[in-house]
Design a protein around this motif. Structure first.
Motif, PDB file in Angstrom:
ATOM      1  N   GLY A  23       0.671  -1.293   0.211  1.00 23.00           N
ATOM      2  CA  GLY A  23      -0.070   0.123   0.119  1.00 23.00           C
ATOM      3  C   GLY A  23       0.635   1.046   0.083  1.00 23.00           C
ATOM      4  O   GLY A  23       0.195   2.208   0.099  1.00 23.00           O
ATOM      5  N   THR A  57      -0.096   0.613   3.871  1.00 26.67           N
ATOM      6  CA  THR A  57      -1.543   0.849   4.249  1.00 26.67           C
ATOM      7  C   THR A  57      -1.669   0.871   5.619  1.00 26.67           C
ATOM      8  O   THR A  57      -2.373   1.951   6.029  1.00 26.67           O
ATOM      9  N   THR A  67      -6.709  -0.566   1.333  1.00 23.17           N
ATOM     10  CA  THR A  67      -5.741   0.459   0.770  1.00 23.17           C
ATOM     11  C   THR A  67      -6.507   1.672   0.414  1.00 23.17           C
ATOM     12  O   THR A  67      -6.152   2.664   0.666  1.00 23.17           O
TER      13      THR A  67
END
Length: 586
Positions: free
Chosen positions: A286, A429, A550
């Motif tokens: 992410g 993320t 994400t």
């Protein structure tokens, strides 16, 4: 080649967003496209109006970050006219804007993002006694960053968790999961234990009540929530509120309650999820662009906003290099429409002062997918000094950390040390979600400082809330332009205005979700959403949980990001949205 995955609409966001992802044979995302599929329009409505009316209209750009657009637009006009509001107005604006932050971030974590990490149905298998011990464990890992005292868990007794579990059982038995319906329960990407899931679900329900109390904070000085009404060009109008000790005290009580929940529920739950998903954070899942920008915000002194000290410093960090921070120069901001459903009179990106909003809708391909080689989104593509950048809470924390800001470094190091995590986990993320939580802790603490400063200033006899100015002498027969660079909860927000003979000549807004949710630019470089999905492995492409996780970490606010349609009301197209389950494969 693997699958072409379409997720439309993305839910648990504001606005309309479509994500298309290309997976390889191992179900790893190798390409991604972000598209805003519907529009809203405000900027053209500003043209020809009195600039002093603009903030009330700009507030309607969004139904979530209302106060932020109100505040930014007011500041934009003040910059154009050379007006600096007095101390009390600065503090009231900080408190109203700060109230939005703690409410918005708390709601996002629990009600928009938590179900990407938390398997609600798994909580049915939890042992309530073990859940109570789990809640205590994660809370006790934290110490109060101001006092050093050990944090105690929020509403975390065995009886509480047993009662929550019984409520869940009744929902499931009746087939009425309510907000927990239509999710991907049982997906292998869920990693929390049943007890951890039960803790998170319990706090999810608690947050439904707490957020209502947090929302009252904005209303005390703003008049109402979500659309406050006490800001005016030159200051604020809530003189009677700041004079009334009971109102100040009520604000302080609500702020104290908010802090209790943030420190005893939100932060421990974040630490718990961060530890469980630490392997993904260490791998950089992410991460995305690796370039971060913050305009800076929240005036800490009474100098003009562009000259004084700010709570969140401004700056640009490139390639995750924390050793170098570049100053932000608003003249280096442009918007490109190569892959956006607009056209320009010139074949180049434009600075917002010269910004144009001319729709050119070209539609989808015949197979119903995005025309990714052409135009495919209603969001323009912002560029800073020929770089694509990410904005938001994580960007603010990274820029502040790289700047060596004492307060930000203290809070970032405090949370990372509590979880025994290295700084590199921020570039993920998980890190994006952690950055928002760290910022919430900073905000709820500094708001107490602002409240005390306001109380002392009023007690000294200073009741000034407005800077007097002569509008006609400042504008008649003249041309002026100004900009407001602030930080919305979702990231860097800029408004630009040109005023001619007392009327608005042009108005443009470049918002956080424009920076993050944009399509490719003229060099075919990805926007932040798109880049963040590359390299993400998916456990089940028919359940795009990892994509949601994400994308939700940015907290999309798409209605802010898109621009305007034909100002004369001409019909440009008719669209019918028929969701069929949220995901399909092509």
């Amino acid at each position: 080649m693997g699958k072409h995955l379409v997720v439309d609409p993305i839910t648990r966001i504001e606005g309309h967003l479509r994500i298309e992802a290309i997976l390889d044979e191992n179900n790893v995302i190798v390409d991604a496209y972000s598209s805003s599929t519907m529009w809203r329009g405000i900027e053209i409505i500003m043209k020809g109006r009195d600039p002093r009316d603009v903030p009330l209209l700009a507030m309607r750009i969004c139904g979530v970050c209302t106060g932020t657009h109100y505040y930014t637009s007011t500041q934009t006009v003040e910059h154009a006219l050379g007006i600096v509001p007095p101390k009390n107005a600065r503090l009231v604006r900080n408190l109203i804007q700060g109230s939005l932050y703690i409410h918005d971030h708390t709601v996002h974590f629990y009600h928009l993002h938590a179900l990407d990490w938390v398997d609600v149905v798994s909580a049915l298998k939890a042992d309530p006694a073990k859940a109570a011990a789990e809640a205590k464990k994660w809370a006790n890992m934290l110490t109060d960053p101001l006092t050093g005292e050990t944090i105690q868990p929020w509403n975390a007794g065995e009886g509480t968790f047993r009662a929550v579990q019984e409520r869940l059982k009744k929902f499931v038995k009746a087939g009425r999961l309510g907000p927990f319906a239509n999710a991907y329960w049982g997906n292998k990407s869920y990693k929390l234990t049943p007890e951890q899931n039960l803790v998170a679900v319990s706090h999810y329900l608690d947050a439904l009540d707490i957020q209502r109390e947090m929302a009252k904070l904005m209303a005390i000085f703003g008049g109402k929530n979500p659309h406050p009404q006490s800001l005016v060009v030159g200051g604020v109008t809530c003189v009677q509120d700041i004079k009334n000790p009971a109102r100040l005290g009520f604000f302080g009580d609500l702020l104290g309650l908010s802090r209790e929940f943030i420190y005893r529920a939100y932060l421990p739950d974040l630490l718990m999820a961060g530890a469980v998903y630490a392997d993904e954070a260490l791998k950089g899942i992410g991460r995305g662009l690796g370039n971060y920008m913050a305009y800076g915000d929240f005036r800490m002194d009474d100098n003009p906003w562009y000259k004084g000290k700010l709570l969140f410093p401004q700056g640009v960090v490139l390639n995750m290099d924390l050793s170098t921070v570049y100053d932000v120069d608003q003249s280096k901001i442009t918007e490109d429409v190569t892959h956006s459903w607009y056209e320009y009179d010139v074949n180049q990106p434009l600075h917002p002062f010269e910004g144009q909003t001319k729709p050119k809708y070209t539609g989808f391909k015949k197979d119903g997918t995005l025309d990714t080689k052409g135009k495919y989104s209603w969001i323009k593509s912002p560029i800073y000094d020929d770089h694509r950048v990410e904005v938001g809470p994580l960007a603010r924390m990274i820029v502040g950390y790289a700047r060596g800001d004492e307060r930000i470094k203290h809070y970032v190091d405090w949370l990372l040390k509590s979880g025994n995590l290295p700084t590199k986990v921020l570039f993920s993320t998980v890190g994006r979600t952690a950055g928002r939580a760290i910022e919430t802790a900073i905000m709820v603490d500094v708001m107490k400082e602002w409240l005390n400063e306001l109380s002392k200033n009023v007690a000294s006899g200073d009741l000034s809330t407005w800077t007097e100015y002569d509008f006609d002498s400042l504008t008649k027969g003249k041309e002026r332009k100004g900009y407001g660079l602030t930080e919305a909860p979702r990231g860097a927000l800029g408004h630009w205005i040109r005023i001619k003979d007392g009327k608005v000549e042009n108005y443009q807004a470049v918002v956080p979700s424009t920076w993050n949710g944009a399509p490719r630019d003229y060099k075919n470089r990805m926007g932040a959403y798109e880049a963040s999905l590359i390299g993400t492995p998916m456990s089940n492409p028919d359940q795009p949980l990892e994509i949601l996780r994400t994308i939700h970490s940015f907290d999309p606010c798409i209605a802010c990001a898109v621009h305007v349609i034909d100002a004369k009301g001409k019909e440009l197209g008719v669209y019918k949205v028929e969701p069929v389950g949220g995901a399909c494969t092509i």
